[in-house]
Design an enzyme around this catalytic site. Sequence first.
Site, PDB file in Angstrom:
ATOM      1  N   SER A  20       0.860  -1.203  -0.251  1.00 46.84           N
ATOM      2  CA  SER A  20      -0.054   0.037   0.100  1.00 46.84           C
ATOM      3  C   SER A  20       0.841   1.278   0.050  1.00 46.84           C
ATOM      4  O   SER A  20       2.003   1.158   0.507  1.00 46.84           O
ATOM      5  CB  SER A  20      -0.794   0.029   1.333  1.00 46.84           C
ATOM      6  OG  SER A  20      -1.668  -1.230   1.412  1.00 46.84           O
TER       7      SER A  20
HETATM    8  N1  SAH Z   1      -0.917  -4.356   3.913  1.00 45.69           N
HETATM    9  C1  SAH Z   1      -0.423  -5.024   2.765  1.00 45.69           C
HETATM   10  C2  SAH Z   1      -1.276  -4.756   1.512  1.00 45.69           C
HETATM   11  C3  SAH Z   1      -1.220  -5.962   0.668  1.00 45.69           C
HETATM   12  S1  SAH Z   1      -2.470  -6.110  -0.726  1.00 45.69           S
HETATM   13  C4  SAH Z   1       0.952  -4.216   2.401  1.00 45.69           C
HETATM   14  O1  SAH Z   1       1.077  -3.201   3.049  1.00 45.69           O
HETATM   15  O2  SAH Z   1       1.934  -5.017   1.669  1.00 45.69           O
HETATM   16  C5  SAH Z   1      -3.535  -7.118   0.170  1.00 45.69           C
HETATM   17  C6  SAH Z   1      -3.048  -8.551   0.509  1.00 45.69           C
HETATM   18  O3  SAH Z   1      -4.483  -9.268   0.918  1.00 45.69           O
HETATM   19  C7  SAH Z   1      -2.617  -9.437  -0.531  1.00 45.69           C
HETATM   20  O4  SAH Z   1      -1.463  -9.937  -0.282  1.00 45.69           O
HETATM   21  C8  SAH Z   1      -3.784 -10.449  -0.967  1.00 45.69           C
HETATM   22  O5  SAH Z   1      -3.066 -11.713  -1.048  1.00 45.69           O
HETATM   23  C9  SAH Z   1      -4.291 -10.505   0.609  1.00 45.69           C
HETATM   24  N2  SAH Z   1      -5.606 -11.180   0.506  1.00 45.69           N
HETATM   25  C10 SAH Z   1      -6.585 -10.887  -0.273  1.00 45.69           C
HETATM   26  N3  SAH Z   1      -7.767 -11.691  -0.104  1.00 45.69           N
HETATM   27  C11 SAH Z   1      -7.463 -12.179   1.241  1.00 45.69           C
HETATM   28  C12 SAH Z   1      -8.177 -13.071   2.163  1.00 45.69           C
HETATM   29  N4  SAH Z   1      -9.604 -13.613   1.977  1.00 45.69           N
HETATM   30  N5  SAH Z   1      -7.392 -13.541   3.246  1.00 45.69           N
HETATM   31  C13 SAH Z   1      -6.262 -13.064   3.522  1.00 45.69           C
HETATM   32  N6  SAH Z   1      -5.749 -12.284   2.777  1.00 45.69           N
HETATM   33  C14 SAH Z   1      -6.016 -11.913   1.607  1.00 45.69           C
END
Ligand code: SAH
Length: 223
Positions: free
Chosen positions: A70
């Site tokens: 993000s």
């Molecule tokens: N907070 C993270 C944002 C990553 S993007 C950062 O700063 O890097 C969002 C993440 O949510 C992705 O890695 C994706 O694989 C995960 N995601 C999507 N659906 C999900 C679910 N149902 N359960 C757990 N993780 C999930």
Amino acid sequence: MNKFDLAGIGMTSQRTRDRLVRRLTGQGISDEIVLSALSSVPRHIFVDEALAHRAYEDSALPIGQGQTISQPFVVALMTQTLLDQPRPRILEVGTGSGYQTAILASLPGLVSKVYSIERLLPLLDRAQERILAMRCYNVRYRHGDGYLGWPEDAPFDGILVTAAPRSVPQVLLEQLAPGGRMVVPVGGDEIQELQVFDRTEDGFSMQTVEYVRFVPLLKGVRQ
Ligand code: SAH
């Protein structure tokens, strides 16, 4: 002094982080503890080496598997919004690179323990390595589906969802402690509302803080 600092990279990245923090302050991030975490957590270790030189730009960056780390402003805004007061036990859904996790785990006096769930195992493993390399030990990790939350350790004082469901998962709301707060981007692929839910005595109250763009919250897990 480690190898990193001898090369001067450590100092350069501290200066760039200080610049980032000044920019965030100008954009309305005012919580000193949150700003201090953004100033100390090295975002460049959470992106691929090839992108490390862009780590302190205020933009989202790819982290593999079609996912993104993000944007710092959004991390700061979500963290500040979640932590209007100390919330010792936090559930994070969507570990991704682990950057937001590391920020949450570096807020002394506000957060004591972070539970973080990710559905893609390679991302979770890499995030865990990076956070341990920071000598940060107050995080528990789970390879699982965030739609289910973490029932064994619920309720939580705060829940932060970093991928977007189309509507708010009731299961997660139910894992909030009384007085607890959940911050979650809700909507379709293009744009989502960043919604804040507070668990009150007789239900939930909701407000919208901002428009944001996250990858979708998907069902199920992948190895
Ligand atoms: N907070 C993270 C944002 C990553 S993007 C950062 O700063 O890097 C969002 C993440 O949510 C992705 O890695 C994706 O694989 C995960 N995601 C999507 N659906 C999900 C679910 N149902 N359960 C757990 N993780 C999930």
